[in-house]
Scaffold this motif. Structure first.
Motif, short mmCIF file in Angstrom:
data_model
loop_
_atom_site.label_atom_id
_atom_site.label_comp_id
_atom_site.label_asym_id
_atom_site.label_seq_id
_atom_site.Cartn_x
_atom_site.Cartn_y
_atom_site.Cartn_z
N PRO A 349 123.22 -24.69 -115.12
CA PRO A 349 124.00 -24.51 -114.11
C PRO A 349 124.08 -22.95 -113.68
O PRO A 349 124.39 -22.00 -114.61
CB PRO A 349 125.27 -25.09 -114.40
CG PRO A 349 125.16 -25.52 -115.60
CD PRO A 349 123.86 -25.09 -116.42
N VAL A 350 123.80 -22.88 -112.38
CA VAL A 350 124.00 -21.30 -111.83
C VAL A 350 124.96 -21.39 -110.83
O VAL A 350 124.74 -21.99 -109.80
CB VAL A 350 122.57 -20.84 -111.30
CG1 VAL A 350 122.47 -19.17 -111.20
CG2 VAL A 350 121.58 -21.01 -112.47
N LEU A 351 125.92 -20.39 -110.99
CA LEU A 351 127.19 -20.16 -109.99
C LEU A 351 127.44 -18.76 -109.69
O LEU A 351 127.01 -17.92 -110.50
CB LEU A 351 128.39 -20.83 -110.82
CG LEU A 351 128.57 -22.20 -111.34
CD1 LEU A 351 128.09 -22.08 -112.73
CD2 LEU A 351 129.83 -22.62 -110.92
N PRO A 352 127.43 -18.43 -108.46
CA PRO A 352 128.08 -17.25 -107.87
C PRO A 352 129.43 -16.66 -108.35
O PRO A 352 130.23 -17.47 -108.41
CB PRO A 352 127.60 -17.30 -106.37
CG PRO A 352 128.13 -18.48 -106.07
CD PRO A 352 127.87 -19.36 -107.14
N PHE A 353 129.48 -15.28 -108.26
CA PHE A 353 130.77 -14.64 -108.51
C PHE A 353 130.84 -13.49 -107.38
O PHE A 353 129.86 -12.78 -107.21
CB PHE A 353 131.23 -14.31 -109.94
CG PHE A 353 130.46 -13.29 -110.51
CD1 PHE A 353 130.66 -11.99 -110.27
CD2 PHE A 353 129.26 -13.38 -111.61
CE1 PHE A 353 130.17 -10.66 -110.81
CE2 PHE A 353 128.51 -12.42 -112.00
CZ PHE A 353 129.00 -11.24 -111.71
N ILE A 360 135.27 -12.84 -114.81
CA ILE A 360 136.09 -13.11 -115.85
C ILE A 360 136.80 -14.49 -115.60
O ILE A 360 136.86 -15.06 -116.85
CB ILE A 360 136.98 -11.89 -116.24
CG1 ILE A 360 136.29 -10.51 -116.40
CG2 ILE A 360 138.17 -12.27 -117.23
CD1 ILE A 360 137.07 -9.36 -116.66
N ALA A 361 137.53 -14.69 -114.55
CA ALA A 361 138.40 -15.58 -114.43
C ALA A 361 137.43 -17.00 -114.75
O ALA A 361 137.89 -18.14 -115.25
CB ALA A 361 138.97 -15.62 -113.01
N GLN A 362 136.33 -17.13 -113.89
CA GLN A 362 135.42 -18.05 -114.07
C GLN A 362 135.00 -18.39 -115.53
O GLN A 362 134.82 -19.45 -116.03
CB GLN A 362 134.15 -18.07 -113.32
CG GLN A 362 134.49 -18.17 -111.86
CD GLN A 362 133.39 -18.44 -110.77
OE1 GLN A 362 132.64 -19.48 -110.92
NE2 GLN A 362 132.96 -17.57 -109.97
N ALA A 363 134.38 -17.45 -116.12
CA ALA A 363 134.00 -17.49 -117.50
C ALA A 363 134.96 -17.95 -118.51
O ALA A 363 135.02 -18.91 -119.37
CB ALA A 363 133.43 -16.18 -118.10
N ASN A 364 136.26 -17.54 -118.27
CA ASN A 364 137.31 -18.00 -119.19
C ASN A 364 138.01 -19.50 -118.81
O ASN A 364 138.96 -19.76 -119.58
CB ASN A 364 138.59 -17.29 -119.08
CG ASN A 364 138.23 -15.57 -120.05
OD1 ASN A 364 137.42 -15.77 -120.87
ND2 ASN A 364 139.10 -14.62 -119.69
N ASP A 365 137.56 -19.87 -117.73
CA ASP A 365 138.09 -21.26 -117.41
C ASP A 365 137.38 -22.49 -117.91
O ASP A 365 136.52 -23.07 -117.40
CB ASP A 365 137.77 -21.17 -115.99
CG ASP A 365 138.57 -22.67 -115.39
OD1 ASP A 365 139.43 -23.22 -116.05
OD2 ASP A 365 138.22 -23.28 -114.27
#
Length: 497
Positions: A349-353, A360-365
């Protein structure tokens, strides 16, 4: 006839081996590990073929991840063990002047190693070797899906200590449960979070310590200052090595929005060029999946993603096989199964930030926290982001590489488990530390021994004030109080004291 659990034949043999090993010098154990390393090197093609037969992985994956990884670890272990397992000096405080402090690292006894099917040779060997080096007997319970029947026994045959110290017990989960019930001295488990929780629940009432290396949902964070060709190549390998059947595979790729479209385009082209085949001679990029049930999990997650609006490039199963084509998924949302569960297959899966904090917030979720990678030309930023990630390991401008260094510890946090393997920390985890304080034999009575008196109480107050005070004056007060206490301790209790 039901026998008492403690009478399990494997545990009986292992305990006898562990007792005998206590008389084996460390260097003799390490010499046998060196012979083992030579045997693996000389038989590498045969071992690769046997790994492929059980796992269906590509030949290159088997050679590099299983054989090379094991040899690299054994090479490090033989050199590092004398320093890591030898007597260690510890600092002795001023109040204990004249005494010596030491730490001894002693064997636990019997270590039960329960291994998974994705890296059946590598994970087994990198647990057996440090346990044996530390002086333990080992019971190996391989996955019933990849038993590598007879291989471990062949490799240690004729080695006086190791052939006795290693017992291989084939079987399914019921056999693992019976071995746990027989109370080994430690359990090392690598596998799914669900199975790890069951093992922990069984071991806890027995007070048997458990090391858990469980699932992952590893994130790869790509900032907009990277070399795109190299970074995309790293993402493809990190996601699809071993057909994605790795706990540290990239399962979430976060790309800064300014380069997102270009990265996706490069990845699509890269996926189309990958060779998927099994039984290859070294020219396949991806082999087959090891089990049918894991194929079903991957296909279920992709079907769920499509149903919820994702775009899937690639994917699909070659009819009549366990070959899964790699899939790139965009338009991903948090409610999709492939964002909530471990996939353990060739899906990326590929997601933008937007920016650093968003990445950081997305990775730690995630409930998982095994490892991650951060990609940026700005090393200070990469280090800053790496420090903020709740994981056990981070590769900067590379992927899945911390486990490639046998000197580094490996393990995660959260639903990815706890404890560490590899490195000095992992080696010493196979031991029980023993604190030793050495004093000389003399007629001196210690100041803190009986009798307690008012005079002693007053002098101890002065000694504490001097010991934890500042400056030369405090040190002198400590010395003066200490001498008086030593002198007073040698005298009998006085009625007026």
């Amino acid at each position: 006839m039901n026998m008492p659990l403690e009478m399990d034949p494997a545990l009986i043999r292992a305990r006898a081996a562990a007792d005998a090993l206590r008389g084996a010098p460390l260097q003799e154990r390490l010499n046998e590990l060196h012979v083992l390393m030579t045997r693996i090197r000389d038989r590498q093609e045969d071992i690769v073929t046997r790994i492929m037969a059980d796992t269906c992985k590509s030949r290159t994956d088997a050679l590099v991840s299983e054989i090379m990884g094991v040899l690299d670890y054994l090479h490090w272990l033989v050199k590092a063990a004398p320093g890591a397992l030898g007597e260690e000096k510890a600092a002795t405080p001023l109040a204990l002047m004249g005494k010596k402090s030491r730490i001894w690292y002693e064997p636990l006894g019997v270590v039960l190693v329960i291994t998974p099917w994705n890296y059946p040779f590598h994970i087994a060997m990198t647990a057996i070797a440090p346990a044996f080096a530390a002086g333990n007997a080992v019971i190996l319970k391989p996955s019933e899906h990849t038993p590598l029947t007879g291989l471990f026994e062949e490799l240690v045959d004729g080695l006086p200590w190791l052939s006795r110290a290693l017992l291989v017990e084939q079987g399914d989960g019921a056999r693992a449960e019976s071995l746990i019930a027989a109370r080994p001295d430690k359990i090392c488990f690598t596998g799914s979070t669900r199975t790890g929780q069951r093992i922990l629940a069984q071991a806890a009432p027995l007070l048997v310590p458990v090391e858990l290396e469980l699932g992952g949902k590893d994130a790869m964070l790509v900032f907009d200052d990277v070399n795109l060709a190299r970074t995309c190549a790293g993402a493809l390998w990190g996601a699809f090595t071993n057909a994605g059947q790795s706990c540290t595979a990239v399962e979430r790729l976060y790309v800064q929005d300014s380069i997102y479209d270009e990265v996706v385009a490069r990845l699509r082209a890269g996926i189309d060029a990958l060779v998927v085949n099994d039984g290859d001679d070294g020219d396949a990029d991806l082999g087959a999946m090891t089990t049918d049930f894991q194929c079903d999990i991957v296909e279920r997650q992709l079907a769920d993603a499509r149903a919820k609006g994702a775009i899937v490039h690639g994917g699909g199963r070659v009819a009549g096989t366990r070959l899964l084509r790699p899939a790139l998924v965009t338009g991903v949302t948090a409610d999709m199964l492939l964002m909530q569960e471990e996939t353990f297959g060739p899906v990326l899966p590929v997601l933008p930030f937007r920016d650093e904090q968003d990445a950081i917030a997305q990775a730690n979720d995630s409930v998982f926290g095994l490892s991650a990678s951060v990609w940026s030309k700005d090393i200070e930023r990469a280090r800053r982001v790496a420090a903020a990630l709740r994981v056990g390991a981070v590769s900067i401008n590379n992927v899945m590489l911390t486990e490639g260094n046998p000197a580094l510890p490996f393990g995660g946090t959260g639903q990815s488990g706890y404890g560490r393997v590899k490195g000095i920390e992992g080696l010493r985890a196979m031991t029980r530390s023993k604190a030793v304080l050495i004093d000389s034999q003399s007629k001196k009575i210690e100041a803190n021994w009986y009798p307690y008196t008012r005079a002693k109480y007053r002098l101890f107050g002065e000694l504490i004030g001097g010991l934890f005070g500042r400056g030369l004056g405090a040190l002198l007060r400590f010395a003066r109080a200490g001498l008086k206490l030593e002198n007073l301790a040698q005298k009998p209790r006085h009625p007026d004291a």
